[in-house]
Design a protein around this motif. Sequence first.
Motif, PDB file in Angstrom:
ATOM      1  N   ILE A  61     -12.088  -4.555   3.935  1.00 38.46           N
ATOM      2  CA  ILE A  61     -13.096  -4.298   2.745  1.00 38.46           C
ATOM      3  C   ILE A  61     -14.063  -3.283   2.528  1.00 38.46           C
ATOM      4  N   GLY A  62     -14.690  -3.039   1.431  1.00 32.75           N
ATOM      5  CA  GLY A  62     -15.482  -2.343   1.364  1.00 32.75           C
ATOM      6  C   GLY A  62     -15.169  -0.661   1.868  1.00 32.75           C
ATOM      7  N   VAL A  77      -4.988   8.365  -1.739  1.00 35.12           N
ATOM      8  CA  VAL A  77      -6.266   7.501  -1.579  1.00 35.12           C
ATOM      9  C   VAL A  77      -6.246   6.436  -1.901  1.00 35.12           C
ATOM     10  N   LEU A  78      -6.115   4.989  -0.769  1.00 34.50           N
ATOM     11  CA  LEU A  78      -6.125   4.039  -0.209  1.00 34.50           C
ATOM     12  C   LEU A  78      -6.683   3.000  -0.894  1.00 34.50           C
ATOM     13  N   GLY A  79      -6.928   1.806  -1.229  1.00 37.29           N
ATOM     14  CA  GLY A  79      -7.333   0.965  -1.344  1.00 37.29           C
ATOM     15  C   GLY A  79      -7.716  -0.318   0.172  1.00 37.29           C
ATOM     16  N   SER A  96     -16.649   4.777   4.516  1.00 39.57           N
ATOM     17  CA  SER A  96     -16.746   3.477   3.909  1.00 39.57           C
ATOM     18  C   SER A  96     -17.362   3.408   2.767  1.00 39.57           C
ATOM     19  N   LEU A  97     -17.301   2.818   1.603  1.00 36.90           N
ATOM     20  CA  LEU A  97     -17.751   2.956   0.793  1.00 36.90           C
ATOM     21  C   LEU A  97     -19.483   2.090   0.085  1.00 36.90           C
TER      22      LEU A  97
END
Length: 224
Positions: A61-62, A77-79, A96-97
């Motif tokens: 996550i993130g 692009v994969l979440g 990392s976002l």
Amino acid sequence: MNLNLTPFFNFLRNASRETWHLAAIGVRRLSGARSPIIVMALAALAAWLLIKHPPLETVPIGDVAVRTNQLTGNSSVLGDGPAWRLPGLHGMRRLSLRDQVVRPKAGQEAGGPSPYQSVEGLSLGVDLSVRWAIEPSKVAHIVRTLPADVAGEFVEPAVQAVCYRTFARYTVREIFSTKRVEILQSIEAELRTRLAADGIVLKGVEIGKIDLPADYRRGMDRLL
């Protein structure tokens, strides 16, 4: 001996996007080949590769991941969550976002390596803190164009280049006191434009401690 390996390669290709149930289907397809020994060897090899290098990874996550097909060059692009990656076929890079902070080590001390220079040519050190993040819509571009160490090999050099150029336009007294806000705004404006071109969002710049040469600091303290 004429051995048809097409089913085997189909099995490997499908393994990147199907469940383990399809692995069994792939092996059954190979059973129609003429050489049972070769079929069994290939099936065993495929099973070993899948066990040794599981094709399923987890994106935290993130974070976000970019999966690239090494044969076609196509990327997706994969979440966060599970993601298929077949060894030898797919490359995977995670980014990392979250907000990240860069504090360049060079230039922190007036007597240290690569200090900043004022317009008078005096050396000074500046403790800089730059907060940045990756633009989610530009992650594919970042993977294609920027180095793996985005912070150390791209953001930090950009910060240093802008700051060396900016500080060199001001006197030591202006940097130390009178034009600190103006300098900060100038650095932010130039750096924001420079980073945005490559998918990096500037969140803020802070100027901390300013280190002056010892003799100059004594004179500046008396003046202030």
